[in-house]
Design an enzyme around this catalytic site. Structure first.
Site, PDB file in Angstrom:
ATOM      1  N   GLU A 142      18.300 -39.496  58.215  1.00  0.00           N
ATOM      2  CA  GLU A 142      16.962 -40.022  58.072  1.00  0.00           C
ATOM      3  C   GLU A 142      16.651 -41.347  58.068  1.00  0.00           C
ATOM      4  O   GLU A 142      16.084 -41.735  57.061  1.00  0.00           O
ATOM      5  CB  GLU A 142      18.311 -40.185  55.834  1.00  0.00           C
ATOM      6  CG  GLU A 142      17.592 -39.154  54.357  1.00  0.00           C
ATOM      7  CD  GLU A 142      18.219 -38.831  53.521  1.00  0.00           C
ATOM      8  OE1 GLU A 142      18.839 -40.222  52.886  1.00  0.00           O
ATOM      9  OE2 GLU A 142      18.084 -38.316  52.798  1.00  0.00           O
ATOM     10  N   HIS A 192      29.554 -18.779  71.059  1.00  0.00           N
ATOM     11  CA  HIS A 192      29.408 -17.735  70.662  1.00  0.00           C
ATOM     12  C   HIS A 192      27.597 -17.185  69.441  1.00  0.00           C
ATOM     13  O   HIS A 192      27.985 -16.675  68.874  1.00  0.00           O
ATOM     14  CB  HIS A 192      30.321 -16.850  69.710  1.00  0.00           C
ATOM     15  CG  HIS A 192      31.451 -16.928  71.174  1.00  0.00           C
ATOM     16  ND1 HIS A 192      32.452 -16.285  72.007  1.00  0.00           N
ATOM     17  CD2 HIS A 192      32.394 -18.401  71.136  1.00  0.00           C
ATOM     18  CE1 HIS A 192      32.769 -16.461  71.993  1.00  0.00           C
ATOM     19  NE2 HIS A 192      33.636 -17.686  72.124  1.00  0.00           N
ATOM     20  N   LYS A 197      10.135 -33.825  45.179  1.00  0.00           N
ATOM     21  CA  LYS A 197      10.783 -34.045  44.023  1.00  0.00           C
ATOM     22  C   LYS A 197       9.594 -34.266  43.121  1.00  0.00           C
ATOM     23  O   LYS A 197       9.839 -33.058  42.043  1.00  0.00           O
ATOM     24  CB  LYS A 197      11.406 -35.760  44.194  1.00  0.00           C
ATOM     25  CG  LYS A 197      12.690 -35.750  44.230  1.00  0.00           C
ATOM     26  CD  LYS A 197      13.425 -36.472  44.280  1.00  0.00           C
ATOM     27  CE  LYS A 197      14.378 -37.614  45.374  1.00  0.00           C
ATOM     28  NZ  LYS A 197      15.571 -38.720  45.482  1.00  0.00           N
TER      29      LYS A 197
HETATM   30  O1  PA5 Z   1      20.966 -42.055  51.533  1.00  0.00           O
HETATM   31  C1  PA5 Z   1      20.070 -42.179  50.535  1.00  0.00           C
HETATM   32  O2  PA5 Z   1      20.147 -42.576  50.062  1.00  0.00           O
HETATM   33  C2  PA5 Z   1      20.086 -40.906  49.793  1.00  0.00           C
HETATM   34  O3  PA5 Z   1      20.488 -40.070  50.695  1.00  0.00           O
HETATM   35  C3  PA5 Z   1      20.946 -40.832  48.662  1.00  0.00           C
HETATM   36  O4  PA5 Z   1      22.149 -41.316  48.616  1.00  0.00           O
HETATM   37  C4  PA5 Z   1      20.727 -39.701  47.030  1.00  0.00           C
HETATM   38  O5  PA5 Z   1      19.176 -39.071  47.335  1.00  0.00           O
HETATM   39  C5  PA5 Z   1      21.536 -39.184  46.480  1.00  0.00           C
HETATM   40  O6  PA5 Z   1      20.506 -40.435  45.852  1.00  0.00           O
HETATM   41  P1  PA5 Z   1      21.920 -41.184  44.547  1.00  0.00           P
HETATM   42  O7  PA5 Z   1      22.503 -42.096  45.050  1.00  0.00           O
HETATM   43  O8  PA5 Z   1      20.664 -42.139  43.880  1.00  0.00           O
HETATM   44  O9  PA5 Z   1      21.981 -40.173  42.914  1.00  0.00           O
END
Ligand code: PA5
Length: 423
Positions: free
Chosen positions: A277, A298, A413
């Protein structure tokens, strides 16, 4: 605490040729002058963390001691992976202290959620919902289901057993928590989800699960101090960051994060999210993937040994894992395994590690790096997480990427909301 072995990295450049860029990026990280700098709160968090809230977490744990045997943690992504990775690394997959931690909010899988509901119906449960935005759909769906479960089971007492970790002032979850009278914990504005494991996001579930969060924070603090140098000779986190960039430039576009214990596979999941990310933007980045050896030798071993040569391996090797087994002797030796009798399984694993390294590196010509961590204690976990945070920030800055946003996650989303009929 952590050392990096680059002997088999096959780099075509000296790390030192990156020193100038590293010095600038180090300044940008530590002085918060780089891209995404409004999300650099994690850098000093090991010293600046909220001490009052930390005490409140410990007090909550003490107050609830003996009143629960199950901790439901409801969250996804950065609001989930760090706590689970810590738990499994430190306590193993089947802890015997009478507390089970179950993660929900990370899936829409109706079969999984039904199984959890059945599994916990006779348990004594506490529920921690975690969402920075307060509106993440996977988390909200699970939370409504398990909130109702708690209300049916505990009536008015449910609110003593439900805790919300979210924004300090805003958002749907904060409003709901205040209206219901839940105790709330804060995800600071300047710390993004995947950098939040040292906040209440990680600390509350871990404390409830009997992890020593003081030792964990001490580990993060020592890493914060010891890795505060731009000098590439002295900073293994930056060496790792630069080695990745050199390998990327050499055409290696995928990185296997390799572990040697099943209880470390969630560390790999956490690492994949952190690097995936943070780095995968603007058509750039190394694909973060993972394998658990020797299990996956494996399945993926053939490909790694002889398949297309686009990946390198980063082996995350813990030198001293807790627990060991001495391989038993057998008078009949019908399975012809007596050649290992009297040997520790940790030694067998070490030989597998060395043999595989040589097979992949010498025969397969794959670049390999080895990150050695001392042990799987809470302290080491804290140290290691900070190591990867700062390495990730550095490697992204060297690639000219803002590590702290994730605009691409919104695309699915939007399409999903349209199909679900959300306004
Ligand atoms: O690293 C990030 O920002 C994301 O992976 C969020 O943690 C994830 O989308 C969850 O978001 P939230 O804490 O707003 O529910």
């Amino acid at each position: 605490m952590i050392s990096l072995d680059l002997r088999n990295a096959k780099l075509n450049e000296d790390l030192s040729s990156w020193q100038e860029k590293v010095t600038k990026a180090h300044h940008d990280l530590r002085e918060k002058t780089g891209a995404g700098n409004d999300f650099l709160g994690w850098v000093d968090w090991p010293v600046n963390y909220d001490k009052e809230e930390f005490e409140r977490i410990l007090a909550l744990k003490k107050r609830m001691e003996g009143k629960y045997d199950t901790v439901l943690v409801c969250g996804i992504g950065g609001s989930y992976l760090g706590a689970r990775a810590a738990l499994e690394m430190i306590k193993g997959l089947y802890p015997d202290d009478g507390v089970e931690v179950i993660f929900v909010g990370n899936t829409f899988s109706h079969t999984y959620l039904t199984q959890v509901l059945n599994h916990i119906k006779d348990k004594e449960v506490v529920l921690n919902v975690i969402s920075k935005s307060g509106t993440t759909t996977e988390t909200s769906v699970s939370f409504r289901i398990f909130k109702q479960f708690m209300e049916e089971k505990y009536g008015a007492e449910a609110k003593e057993r439900i805790y919300a970790t979210t924004d300090k002032a805003r958002g749907t979850l904060k409003e709901l928590a205040d209206a219901e009278g839940y105790e709330t914990f804060v995800i600071p504005d300047n710390i993004g989800g995947r950098y939040s494991v040292f906040t209440a996001v990680g600390l509350l579930p871990l404390a409830l699960a009997n992890v020593d969060i003081e030792a964990l924070m001490k580990g993060s603090y020592d890493a914060y101090k010891e890795l505060d140098t731009a000098d590439l000779d002295k900073n293994p986190a930056y060496q790792y960051a630069v080695a990745r960039r050199i390998l990327d430039n050499m055409g290696y576009k995928a990185e296997y994060f390799v572990t040697y214990h099943l209880q470390l596979t969630m560390i790999a999941e956490w690492w994949k999210q952190l690097f995936g990310e943070s780095e995968g933007k603007d058509g750039k980045g190394i694909l973060p993937t993972s394998a658990c050896f020797t299990t996956d030798l494996h399945s993926l071993g053939q490909f790694i040994q002889e398949g297309s040569k686009t990946e390198f391996e980063t082996i995350f090797y813990i030198d001293d894992m807790s627990d060991d087994i001495v391989f038993p002797s057998d008078d009949k030796d019908l399975d012809h395994m007596n050649y290992l009798a009297g040997k520790k399984l940790s030694w067998v694993s070490e030989m597998a590690f060395e043999g595989t390294l040589s097979a992949h590196s010498d025969d397969g010509n794959n670049p390999n790096m080895v990150i050695h961590l001392k042990d799987n204690s809470a302290y080491s976990f804290g140290y290691m997480i900070y190591f990867f945070f700062i390495a990730c920030g550095m490697t992204c800055y060297l690639l000219d990427i803002n590590p702290f946003n994730q605009p691409g996650v919104e695309v699915y989303k939007k399409k999903m909301f349209k199909l679900l009929g959300k306004n």
